[in-house]
Design an enzyme around this catalytic site. Structure first.
Site, short mmCIF file in Angstrom:
data_model
loop_
_atom_site.label_atom_id
_atom_site.label_comp_id
_atom_site.label_asym_id
_atom_site.label_seq_id
_atom_site.Cartn_x
_atom_site.Cartn_y
_atom_site.Cartn_z
N GLY A 1 0.82 -1.20 0.00
CA GLY A 1 0.00 0.00 0.00
C GLY A 1 0.85 1.25 0.00
N CYS A 2 0.25 2.36 -0.35
CA CYS A 2 1.00 3.62 -0.43
C CYS A 2 1.45 4.09 0.95
CB CYS A 2 0.18 4.70 -1.14
SG CYS A 2 -1.52 4.87 -0.56
#
EC number: 1.2.1.38
Length: 345
Positions: free
Chosen positions: A148-149
């Site tokens: 995920g970012c």
């Protein structure tokens, strides 16, 4: 030439994949899919790539995709990816999944924050695609859970100092800010212009589902359970992510040891830029690139380490990292197709 397909190419991360792969010298982009826009030209949705991408969206049909590609990027919502990945893997394709479906090795942790996993037997096969840390496992893998970012922006600064024992892992606080594109292409009341413009707000306080992803990797690194306080915020900009991370230093540790630790961890890593003392990460400086800029300072009054990072949430936080993973999976230099020069402004 590697044949690549992007499933879910109508979303922001999918469109970013199309943009990056269209300039990759060793990739032929052979298929882009969208159930909503099947039959429409890509540039009818993203006119910026007119004359660059001459492809129409097709439906998410695994048999068609399997015949058209060697590597498939799944830019789909959580749960949708797990429904497609097994058939693609069984057909001999390599899969990079941008959802959370294959990021966890702990099935219970995934299911506690997402939904029941329909192919949990594939979780041991999946490699967590944070290339700077797990690059050896990524090379030659068939299934990648693209991070995920937020986890990318938090783990890259943190993992080396946790592994080296330079901080007390029980004291970690991550205060993070993201541009609105991180919420995806689907409009909601929260992401409506009128609610974002001139607004700066936290969300999912004390319960964001990226927390267990971060904690699983920190716990693996520390060799014991690690829990953190993580608070995300939405800022009125299109793209970019900045994280400010706080932790108490271990006794006797100073800023010079932190620098030595990070320099040793990321020596020769092309996409991690360690900033000189007194210069701080800025989302403007990484926009459109696969860089993660990291800075740090020690607060002498509290004995806390302040780690700072900036990434483009759509590139290093999603599509760029996915291409970096693909490069390693197929034996290419990891920078191929990702060497965009940053904008000075």
């Amino acid at each position: 030439m590697i044949r690549a397909a992007v499933v879910g190419a109508n979303g922001y991360a999918g469109a970013e994949l199309v943009r990056i792969l269209s300039g990759h010298p060793d990739v032929e982009l052979t298929a882009i899919t969208s159930r909503q826009y099947a039959g429409n030209a890509f540039d009818s949705i993203y006119p910026a790539l007119s004359t660059v991408i001459d492809l129409n969206f097709i439906d998410n049909d695994t048999e068609t995709i399997s015949k058209a590609a060697d590597v498939v990027f799944l830019a789909l919502p959580h749960k949708a990816s797990m429904g497609m990945a097994p058939a693609l893997l069984d057909a001999g394709l390599r899969v990079v999944d941008l959802s959370a479906d294959f990021r966890f090795h702990n099935q219970a942790a995934y299911e506690a924050h997402y939904q029941p996993h329909s192919c949990a037997d594939r979780l041991p096969q999946a490699v967590y695609g944070l290339c700077e840390v797990y690059g050896q496992q990524v090379a030659g893998a068939d299934l990648i859970g693209n991070p995920g970012c937020y986890p990318t922006s938090v783990l890259l600064p943190l993992l080396p100092v946790v592994k080296a024992g330079l901080i007390d892992p029980a004291t970690i606080i991550a205060d993070c800010k993201s541009g609105v594109s991180g919420a995806g292409r689907g409009a909601t009341a929260t992401t409506h212009f009128c609610h974002v413009n001139e607004s700066f707000k936290p969300y999912k306080v004390g319960g964001h589902r990226h927390t267990p992803e971060i904690e699983e990797k920190l716990s693996d690194c520390a060799g014991k359970p690690v829990r953190i306080t993580f608070t995300p915020h939405l800022v009125p900009m299109t793209r970019g992510m900045q994280s400010s991370i706080y932790a108490t230093l271990a006794p006797g540790v100073d800023a010079a040891q932190v620098r030595s630790c990070l320099e040793a961890a990321y020596a020769g890593r092309p996409f991690v830029r360690l900033l000189p003392d007194g210069r701080w990460p800025d989302t403007l400086n990484v926009k459109g690139t696969n860089f993660c800029d990291i800075g740090w300072a020690v607060d002498p009054g509290t004995g806390r380490l302040i780690l700072l990072s900036a990434i483009d949430n759509l590139v290093k936080g999603a599509a760029g990292q996915a291409v970096q993973n693909m490069n390693l999976m197929v034996g290419l230099t990891e920078t191929v197709g990702l060497d965009a020069v940053p904008f000075p402004l």
